[in-house]
Design an enzyme around this catalytic site. Structure first.
Site, short mmCIF file in Angstrom:
data_model
loop_
_atom_site.label_atom_id
_atom_site.label_comp_id
_atom_site.label_asym_id
_atom_site.label_seq_id
_atom_site.Cartn_x
_atom_site.Cartn_y
_atom_site.Cartn_z
CB SER A 24 -0.88 0.03 1.25
OG SER A 24 -1.84 -0.98 1.20
NE ARG A 28 -2.55 4.71 0.48
CZ ARG A 28 -3.14 3.55 0.18
NH1 ARG A 28 -2.43 2.55 -0.36
NH2 ARG A 28 -4.43 3.36 0.42
N GLY A 97 -6.11 -3.60 -7.51
CA GLY A 97 -7.23 -2.75 -7.12
C GLY A 97 -6.78 -1.39 -6.64
NE ARG A 125 -10.98 -6.60 -6.26
CZ ARG A 125 -9.89 -6.24 -5.57
NH1 ARG A 125 -8.71 -6.41 -6.11
NH2 ARG A 125 -10.00 -5.73 -4.36
CB SER A 170 -13.02 0.88 1.17
OG SER A 170 -12.17 1.04 0.05
CG ASP A 317 -5.29 -6.83 2.33
OD1 ASP A 317 -6.45 -6.91 1.87
OD2 ASP A 317 -4.53 -5.87 2.10
NE ARG A 348 -7.83 -12.42 -0.89
CZ ARG A 348 -7.02 -11.37 -0.79
NH1 ARG A 348 -7.18 -10.50 0.19
NH2 ARG A 348 -6.06 -11.18 -1.67
#
Ligand code: S3P
Length: 432
Positions: A24, A28, A97, A125, A170, A317, A348
């Site tokens: 992540s 960024r 994603g 998705r 999210s 996750d 999942r």
């Protein structure tokens, strides 16, 4: 397709290891460095396929990016908020994603149109969760296939700030809207039902942007200048999680995982493992923008627990590997409030229920979670399919360490999405 069989581990795990950089944070860092003016240096960058998709996207828009080299360093020559150029073709987000959703926020503020596409998993998705607020801000989306899914063309332009109440907690939605907010007139605020990972907020501050944080609400004002900087990416706690669970389950283990990010919005796995009875401690806590520590895990026995959606959010996750821990714990584990897991890289909940059953675990699938009957004496083993989902592959590799007949993983190459070198590191830990 790669097929790998992981056999039972004999010895306890007692080493100090390092896992690759945080996925992540790596995404960024490239995005914000591209929007800043000047040269930013990113160390510890994760060279996973997802992050390479982000690098390629910004290269396609005229940003010069060097690396990642063997030293994990990436340098980005950012051209400022108005420095992106129209790419000559579509942008392929691969399996990622985070790339497509955060990039959509940035593209919403550009005065050109771009078509985004992805692999078959990403194309199934839900994208309305970001396109809806971005449309409210003034961007336009044309879905080229199924409504609400990739591929789509985004036509950016003049945006206005909004006060967005997200129905889902999210970080991808929050970050997408905040990044669009950098290009919008006035203030943009996002409020979530619960606080999701806050890497975007922390990194915006690192790049010199004023961010207002009030509980579950975050705001930015349009037009801020981002200043090029140095970013040190810590090890990914989501990658460390596979080794943490393996060590926690293996009696007499003493495993240290060095330089791991312990951002409070990400350490749900540690709280859950402790609730299951694991011995986990932090050594040498440090870090500035993002907190970092060495994580020490002692092996022992785990017990089944109830895990709520709120407890799972900072470990969102880690659902697959938590299911493996539950399968080897004493008693029953119930996970609820986890419907979001159905729209990750794979469904999942369904894939974990199916695969655990294939290796001899008693499982009951629920709409919003799962119930797992643990067997601390070990698993039978068998063959599982990854459905191209990196975290499913790595979770069943850990399951293999505790199986009588071994676990055969079909489609194991997908680990490269987030953890290149996973199987090599696993081999070195088990043979130590
Ligand atoms: C991520 C946010 C989470 C997480 C994903 C990475 C991010 O997704 O599952 O792997 O980098 O912002 P959601 O925002 O969809 O929960």
């Amino acid at each position: 397709m790669n097929t790998i069989t992981i056999k039972k581990a004999v010895r306890p795990f007692d080493q100090a290891i390092q896992v690759p950089g945080d996925k992540s944070i790596s995404h960024r860092a490239v995005m914000l460095a591209s929007l800043a003016k000047g040269r930013s240096r990113i160390s510890g960058f994760l060279p996973g396929e997802d992050n390479l998709s982000t690098i390629e996207a910004f290269r396609a828009m005229g940003i010069t990016i060097d690396g990642p080299g063997a030293d994990g360093v990436v340098t980005v020559n950012g051209l400022g908020l108005d420095g992106l150029k129209e790419p000559s073709g579509d942008i392929d987000c691969g399996n990622s994603g985070t790339t497509v959703r955060l990039l959509s926020g940035i593209l919403a503020g550009q005065d050109f149109a771009v078509t985004l596409k992805g692999d078959s998993s990403l194309s199934s998705r839900p994208m309305k969760r970001v396109t809806k607020p971005l449309e409210e801000m003034g961007a336009r989306f044309t879905f080229l296939g199924e409504e609400g899914k990739l591929p789509y063309t985004i036509s950016g332009g003049k945006l206005k700030g909004i006060d967005y109440k997200s129905p889902v907690a999210s970080a991808q939605i929050k970050s997408s809207v905040l990044l669009a907010g950098l290009f919008a007139e006035g203030e943009t605020t996002v409020t979530e039902p619960l606080k999701s990972r806050d890497h975007t907020e922390r990194m915006l501050i690192l790049f010199g942007v004023d961010v207002s944080v009030d509980g579950v609400s975050v705001g930015v004002r349009g037009g801020a200048e981002l200043q090029a900087t140095e970013v040190e990416v810590p090890g990914d706690i989501s990658s460390a999680a596979f080794f943490m669970v393996a060590a926690a389950l293996k009696k007499d283990s003493l495993l240290t995982i060095k330089d791991v990010g312990i951002n409070p919005t990400r350490i749900g796995i540690i709280d859950i493992l402790k609730k299951m009875g694991a011995d986990v401690t932090f050594n040498d806590q440090r870090g500035a923008s993002e907190p970092v520590a060495d994580i020490v895990i002692k092996g022992g026995a785990l017990k089944g627990v109830d895990i709520s959606g709120e407890e799972l959010l900072p470990a969102i996750d880690e659902f697959p590997i938590i299911c493996v821990a539950a399968a080897l714990a004493e008693g029953k584990t119930t996970i609820s409030g986890a419907a979001e897991l159905r729209v990750k890289e794979s469904d999942r909940i369904k894939v974990m229920a199916h695969n655990l059953t294939s290796i001899g675990v008693k499982v009951f699938e629920r709409e919003d979670g799962i119930i797992i009957e643990g067997s601390p004496e070990g698993l039978k083993g068998g063959e599982v399919a990854t459905h191209g989902d990196h975290r499913i592959a790595m979770s069943f590799a850990v399951a293999g360490l505790f199986s009588d007949e071994g676990v055969t993983i079909k489609g194991a190459e997908c680990v490269d999405v987030s953890f290149p070198g996973f199987f090599t590191l696993l081999d070195s830990v088990r043979d130590s």
